[in-house]
Design an enzyme around this catalytic site. Structure first.
Site, short mmCIF file in Angstrom:
data_model
loop_
_atom_site.label_atom_id
_atom_site.label_comp_id
_atom_site.label_asym_id
_atom_site.label_seq_id
_atom_site.Cartn_x
_atom_site.Cartn_y
_atom_site.Cartn_z
N LYS A 189 0.83 -1.20 0.00
CA LYS A 189 0.00 0.00 0.00
C LYS A 189 0.87 1.26 0.00
CE LYS A 189 -3.45 2.37 2.81
NZ LYS A 189 -4.39 2.32 3.93
N GLU B 153 10.52 -4.61 4.46
CA GLU B 153 10.58 -6.03 4.06
C GLU B 153 10.29 -6.16 2.56
OE1 GLU B 153 8.98 -4.86 6.69
OE2 GLU B 153 9.04 -6.27 8.38
N GLY C 292 -4.83 -1.83 5.00
CA GLY C 292 -4.04 -2.97 4.52
C GLY C 292 -4.72 -4.30 4.79
N ARG C 293 -5.24 -4.45 6.00
CA ARG C 293 -5.84 -5.75 6.38
C ARG C 293 -7.25 -5.92 5.81
NH1 ARG C 293 -4.64 -2.35 10.45
NH2 ARG C 293 -6.28 -1.51 11.78
N GLU D 136 -4.78 -6.60 14.74
CA GLU D 136 -4.24 -5.29 14.37
C GLU D 136 -5.34 -4.23 14.45
OE1 GLU D 136 -2.49 -4.19 10.35
OE2 GLU D 136 -0.63 -4.54 11.40
N HIS E 204 -5.69 -33.35 17.70
CA HIS E 204 -4.61 -34.21 18.18
C HIS E 204 -3.45 -33.38 18.72
CE1 HIS E 204 -6.53 -37.82 16.57
NE2 HIS E 204 -6.99 -36.98 15.67
N LYS F 280 9.47 -0.86 14.10
CA LYS F 280 10.09 -0.51 12.81
C LYS F 280 11.22 0.50 13.02
CE LYS F 280 5.82 -0.80 10.06
NZ LYS F 280 4.88 -0.05 9.23
O1 F6P Z 1 3.19 -2.52 9.69
C1 F6P Z 1 1.88 -2.92 9.61
C2 F6P Z 1 1.37 -2.69 8.24
O2 F6P Z 1 1.25 -1.34 8.01
C3 F6P Z 1 0.05 -3.39 8.01
O3 F6P Z 1 -1.03 -2.69 8.49
C4 F6P Z 1 0.07 -3.57 6.54
O4 F6P Z 1 -0.87 -4.50 6.10
C5 F6P Z 1 1.49 -4.00 6.33
O5 F6P Z 1 2.24 -3.24 7.26
C6 F6P Z 1 2.05 -3.83 4.95
O6 F6P Z 1 2.00 -2.51 4.54
P1 F6P Z 1 2.18 -2.11 3.04
O7 F6P Z 1 1.09 -2.72 2.25
O8 F6P Z 1 2.13 -0.61 3.01
O9 F6P Z 1 3.53 -2.61 2.57
#
Ligand code: F6P
Length: 549
Positions: free
Chosen positions: A211, A217, A272-273, A358, A389, A513
């Site tokens: 987003k 990452e 995002g979620r 979240e 199990h 972060k």
């Molecule tokens: O750090 C949490 C977050 O902002 C989530 O809410 C989001 O889904 C995820 O990181 C990834 O964010 P992006 O889509 O901006 O890379």
């Protein structure tokens, strides 16, 4: 009383009435509730779209449900719901509208944000995604060398990974089996390594999902993926055929080197979620095709409409949200298990963890006052029968109250052989047996009647009274998946509304972060990091020594 003069949630008459009711019910037993009302099974159930929702095995009476609905009315859950659907900026700490429901609105709907109808943009992007997905699926879109795309690798994290990765698993039997689709999220290089090690770069499309397009990452993995590609294809121009971006941030996408013509847009009013039914679902759409994707959106819409229009008495997300509040706030339950009886739902609970935790893992209310009531639960679970199990022992005989959702399907997926389809009844026999055992247990008298020696009777006794919701659907289709996800989205909404928290921000992930950025030079260069605590300093030194630095 709040500083603004409003009564604190847990001092409202509705909350106090629920607390008193809880005391009066005391150790209410499901066995007794069912004995008193033989019709309880059917009476405490709802149908929404394809979903049959049974809530009879809950520690509630008609009075409990009425009092819970009164709490929802007092906290104006439906008022906030209407504000959300209207596109008002109910995410106040980020000053944003919350409009994932617009992602599945019909073409002719009008939903305005800042005076602009957003629905035409939603459909323009869906059409662009469909066109691209069809071109990849048909082989018309080729890689740089002219080879057909046979592998799709989605790089993203959080909402840009969990949603599409979950839905891809759920809908595997609807996917084009000639395509390899993988999801890379972890900044641990092993994730990307394992995802691409057996792939031909000339046949691989990377879908970079972010987003913000600033997530460390994702940007790091995307950079490594580009190196992997260019090591093989050698020409910078290859990037344009092998990389597409899903983002709200065109500037950062261009900065990364992806042509914005190959960008699929979404908007800041999609959390995002809550985003996998937006452009973030592109890898899924390539896998299942645009028609199936649209069927999934139709499923979302069925539950959106239900949530928007059904009266409180039969409103499923409201009911499920309130039941969670009943256990979390009035029975001290700390967690909530989601136990799907479907191998295809193996990533469903992990997806719900972000959606729920979240959203509602908050400890200040909308005005910034600390809350002195419990908010979001720990959400956990894996598919049955495997969990039976492993950890069901604790749910049956441990000391914790763990409300659980059981999700099952009447029919196995079409693709299975007849022999494997026949196993479905055994799966579902376990499904029904578990909720029965959890609810009604086994009394010491029943154990004794089986001839069990007295010293073993306490061990073989099941207290029962463990509450469960059963969600049953005819079969696992794209539409049913959309219905299930929307059901949980709105359940989470209801709870956040009652608790008066902002379910749509996520400030709690920021500190980690920032600290990671500060610590990294200490690991790589041994740099002195100002203000590092003694524990972390010692750990960094140990790490460097073990790493041979
Ligand atoms: O750090 C949490 C977050 O902002 C989530 O809410 C989001 O889904 C995820 O990181 C990834 O964010 P992006 O889509 O901006 O890379």
């Amino acid at each position: 009383m709040n500083a603004d003069g409003r009564t604190r949630l847990n001092q409202t008459p509705e909350w106090t009435a629920l607390a008193k009711h809880r005391e009066e019910l005391g150790d209410i037993r499901l066995r007794e509730l069912f004995a008193a009302d033989p019709g309880r099974g059917g009476a405490y159930s709802l149908r929404v779209g394809d979903l049959y929702i049974d809530y009879s095995k809950h520690l509630v009476t008609d009075d409990t449900l009425r009092l819970l609905r009164e709490l929802a009315a007092a906290t104006d859950v439906f008022g906030l719901r209407d504000a959300m659907f209207r596109g008002e900026k109910i995410n106040t700490t980020e000053d944003r509208a919350v409009l994932h429901t617009a992602l599945r609105a019909p073409r002719d709907a009008v939903i305005e944000v800042d005076g602009e109808n957003v629905v035409p943009d939603v459909h323009a992007v869906l059409d662009k995604m469909a066109d691209f997905a069809n071109r990849v699926r048909s082989g018309e879109w080729t890689g740089h060398t002219g080879k057909r795309i046979r592998n799709v690798v989605n790089i993203g994290i959080g909402g840009s990974d969990l949603g599409p990765a979950m839905a891809y698993e759920v809908l595997r039997s609807f996917t084009d089996r000639s395509l390899t689709v993988r999801f890379v999220s972890n900044v641990d290089g092993a994730d990307l390594h394992e995802a691409v090690r057996d792939l031909d770069p000339a046949e691989t499309l990377f879908v970079i999902a972010s987003k913000t397009f600033t997530t460390i990452e994702t940007v790091t993995n995307a950079t490594s993926a580009r190196s992997w590609l260019l090591d093989a294809l050698a020409e910078e121009a290859a990037v344009a055929r092998h990389f597409v971006a899903l983002s709200t941030n065109a500037e950062k996408v261009a900065e990364f080197g992806i042509d914005t013509a190959n960008m699929f847009e979404f908007w800041d009013w999609v959390g995002g979620r809550y985003s996998y039914d937006s452009a973030i679902g592109l890898a899924l759409m390539i896998a299942i095709g645009p028609d199936r994707f649209r069927e999934m959106l139709d499923g979302f819409r069925i539950v959106d409409e239900h949530f928007r229009t059904a009266p409180a008495e039969s409103n499923a997300p409201l009911l499920l949200g309130l039941l969670g509040i009943w256990y979390g706030n009035f029975h001290d339950a700390q967690s909530h298990a989601v136990l799907p009886y479907s191998h295809y739902l193996s990533k469903f609970t992990a997806y719900l963890q972000q959606l729920d935790m979240e959203s509602n893992g908050k400890s200040v209310d909308r005005e910034g006052n600390p809350v002195d009531w419990q908010t979001g639960p720990v959400v956990w679970g894996t598919p049955g029968t495997n969990g039976q199990h492993a950890y069901y022992q604790l749910i049956h005989q441990g000391t914790k109250l763990i409300p659980a959702d059981f999700i099952g399907f009447a029919r196995p997926v079409d693709e299975l052989s007849d022999e494997l389809k026949a196993q479905h009844d055994l799966l579902m026999a376990n499904f029904f047996a578990q909720t029965q055992a959890l609810a009604f247990g086994k009394t010491p008298e029943e154990v004794r009647a089986e001839g069990v020696p007295q010293e073993l009777v306490p061990h073989k006794t099941f207290q029962g009274n463990h509450p469960t919701t059963t969600i049953l659907a005819p079969e696992l289709t794209p539409s049913v998946l959309g219905q299930l996800v929307a059901l949980y989205e709105h359940k989470v909404f209801v709870q956040g509304a009652v608790w008066n928290i902002d379910s749509f921000d996520q400030w709690g992930v920021e500190l980690g972060k920032v600290l990671a950025k500060r610590v990294e030079p200490a690991l790589t260069e041994g740099a002195e990091v100002e203000g590092l605590d003694a524990s972390t300093r010692a750990l960094v030194a140990a790490y460097r020594e073990l790493r041979g630095r």
